[in-house]
Design a protein around this motif. Sequence first.
Motif, mmCIF file in Angstrom:
data_model
loop_
_atom_site.group_PDB
_atom_site.id
_atom_site.type_symbol
_atom_site.label_atom_id
_atom_site.label_comp_id
_atom_site.label_asym_id
_atom_site.label_seq_id
_atom_site.Cartn_x
_atom_site.Cartn_y
_atom_site.Cartn_z
ATOM 1 N N LEU A 34 0.807 -1.220 0.000
ATOM 2 C CA LEU A 34 0.000 0.000 0.000
ATOM 3 C C LEU A 34 0.844 1.275 0.000
ATOM 4 N N ALA A 35 2.157 1.132 0.131
ATOM 5 C CA ALA A 35 3.019 2.304 0.292
ATOM 6 C C ALA A 35 2.927 3.299 -0.866
ATOM 7 N N PRO A 36 2.934 2.868 -2.142
ATOM 8 C CA PRO A 36 2.847 3.867 -3.225
ATOM 9 C C PRO A 36 1.563 4.695 -3.174
ATOM 10 N N LEU A 37 0.442 4.045 -2.937
ATOM 11 C CA LEU A 37 -0.830 4.761 -2.855
ATOM 12 C C LEU A 37 -0.854 5.698 -1.652
ATOM 13 N N TYR A 38 -0.326 5.225 -0.532
ATOM 14 C CA TYR A 38 -0.298 6.028 0.691
ATOM 15 C C TYR A 38 0.616 7.242 0.513
ATOM 16 N N ASP A 39 1.742 7.055 -0.169
ATOM 17 C CA ASP A 39 2.650 8.174 -0.422
ATOM 18 C C ASP A 39 1.987 9.211 -1.325
ATOM 19 N N CYS A 40 1.290 8.746 -2.332
ATOM 20 C CA CYS A 40 0.602 9.668 -3.233
ATOM 21 C C CYS A 40 -0.415 10.501 -2.463
ATOM 22 N N TYR A 41 -1.184 9.854 -1.613
ATOM 23 C CA TYR A 41 -2.175 10.579 -0.821
ATOM 24 C C TYR A 41 -1.483 11.567 0.128
ATOM 25 N N SER A 42 -0.433 11.111 0.793
ATOM 26 C CA SER A 42 0.234 11.919 1.815
ATOM 27 C C SER A 42 0.865 13.178 1.250
ATOM 28 N N PHE A 43 1.493 13.061 0.080
ATOM 29 C CA PHE A 43 2.298 14.167 -0.423
ATOM 30 C C PHE A 43 1.628 14.974 -1.536
ATOM 31 N N LYS A 44 0.570 14.427 -2.122
ATOM 32 C CA LYS A 44 -0.135 15.160 -3.175
ATOM 33 C C LYS A 44 -1.511 15.649 -2.715
ATOM 34 N N VAL A 45 -2.241 14.803 -1.993
ATOM 35 C CA VAL A 45 -3.603 15.161 -1.596
ATOM 36 C C VAL A 45 -3.628 15.900 -0.263
ATOM 37 N N LEU A 46 -2.932 15.365 0.735
ATOM 38 C CA LEU A 46 -3.019 15.909 2.085
ATOM 39 C C LEU A 46 -2.617 17.385 2.173
ATOM 40 N N PRO A 47 -1.481 17.810 1.616
ATOM 41 C CA PRO A 47 -1.143 19.235 1.709
ATOM 42 C C PRO A 47 -2.175 20.135 1.037
ATOM 43 N N LYS A 48 -2.737 19.688 -0.096
ATOM 44 C CA LYS A 48 -3.758 20.485 -0.773
ATOM 45 C C LYS A 48 -5.024 20.569 0.059
ATOM 46 N N LEU A 49 -5.359 19.467 0.734
ATOM 47 C CA LEU A 49 -6.506 19.463 1.637
ATOM 48 C C LEU A 49 -6.268 20.432 2.789
ATOM 49 N N GLY A 50 -5.037 20.447 3.307
ATOM 50 C CA GLY A 50 -4.686 21.387 4.370
ATOM 51 C C GLY A 50 -4.850 22.824 3.926
ATOM 52 N N GLN A 51 -4.450 23.108 2.687
ATOM 53 C CA GLN A 51 -4.594 24.468 2.158
ATOM 54 C C GLN A 51 -6.062 24.834 1.990
ATOM 55 N N LEU A 52 -6.845 23.910 1.480
ATOM 56 C CA LEU A 52 -8.257 24.168 1.205
ATOM 57 C C LEU A 52 -9.069 24.358 2.479
ATOM 58 N N ILE A 53 -8.843 23.500 3.472
ATOM 59 C CA ILE A 53 -9.672 23.513 4.681
ATOM 60 C C ILE A 53 -9.087 24.400 5.772
ATOM 61 N N ALA A 54 -7.785 24.302 5.979
ATOM 62 C CA ALA A 54 -7.149 25.014 7.091
ATOM 63 C C ALA A 54 -6.327 26.212 6.643
ATOM 64 N N GLY A 55 -6.216 26.407 5.325
ATOM 65 C CA GLY A 55 -5.415 27.519 4.833
ATOM 66 C C GLY A 55 -3.937 27.369 5.108
ATOM 67 N N ASP A 56 -3.450 26.122 5.189
ATOM 68 C CA ASP A 56 -2.055 25.892 5.579
ATOM 69 C C ASP A 56 -1.551 24.614 4.930
ATOM 70 N N GLU A 57 -0.924 24.763 3.782
ATOM 71 C CA GLU A 57 -0.352 23.602 3.089
ATOM 72 C C GLU A 57 0.944 23.147 3.737
ATOM 73 N N THR A 58 1.755 24.092 4.188
ATOM 74 C CA THR A 58 3.088 23.783 4.702
ATOM 75 C C THR A 58 3.035 22.899 5.944
ATOM 76 N N SER A 59 2.141 23.229 6.874
ATOM 77 C CA SER A 59 2.060 22.451 8.113
ATOM 78 C C SER A 59 1.644 21.015 7.838
ATOM 79 N N TYR A 60 0.737 20.820 6.899
ATOM 80 C CA TYR A 60 0.283 19.458 6.616
ATOM 81 C C TYR A 60 1.299 18.685 5.790
ATOM 82 N N ARG A 61 2.138 19.392 5.053
ATOM 83 C CA ARG A 61 3.258 18.707 4.406
ATOM 84 C C ARG A 61 4.249 18.236 5.474
ATOM 85 N N TYR A 62 4.498 19.074 6.482
ATOM 86 C CA TYR A 62 5.377 18.655 7.578
ATOM 87 C C TYR A 62 4.795 17.426 8.286
ATOM 88 N N LEU A 63 3.489 17.439 8.559
ATOM 89 C CA LEU A 63 2.892 16.313 9.279
ATOM 90 C C LEU A 63 3.044 15.015 8.487
#
Length: 248
Positions: free
Chosen positions: A176-205
Amino acid sequence: MTKKTTDFGFKTVPADDKQKRVAEVFDSVAPKYNLMNDLMSLGLHRRWKNFAVTLPQMPALLPDNAAILDLAGGTGDLTRRLLEKYPRATVVMSDINDTMLQEGRKVLRDHGFDAPMVQCNAEALPFADQSFYIVAIGFGLRNVTEKEKALREMRRVLKPDGLAVVLEFSRVQKSLAPLYDCYSFKVLPKLGQLIAGDETSYRYLAESIRKHPDQETLKTMMLKAGFQRVKYYNLTAGIAAVHVGQVE
């Protein structure tokens, strides 16, 4: 003399700087923390937390006014669950970040609960030896600069026969690692920007999860910190894991 360094996500930073940088992350994400947890995990974090407080090793009963510590308690999810499980216990919620503690106070009161709150560093707990029956930490250990110190402190403040519970993101199974990496580094930061206005913090997480010790490494660290009968349970194919250690 070489200055000591540590990881901050995928960056290497002076060890003295990490605490400040982590504080900035959680100051930023605190107002949307619970909403983002639901969105990021599709609600699975609730099941993981429920599992953490219902482990087979968890005592069925505790003495009246027994003390429990929720370390790096965030917005109080584990504190609330521990209060529900042990209504006669005193559950102390702690966090190094005051903004998160204030959010936690609001959330607990919205659910009809209250708990003593202590702002403190997991690496130097302001509690006496053998103070607690249970010390739990949920999704906080990976943000600690010196994890070994925090584990030793958890061991120090636990009573004989006490229990340490560490719920944390861990190493997902390889298929599952490739799919999980794609979600973590492509989707999650964008979700952080959209919902919380903070892409950088969610990339760090997302990065901090990859830098955190895997299941076997954390088990070894807990054994070295003085815990016995250390065991871990993989959750959702290893996306998260609960480690439990006992004090003899």
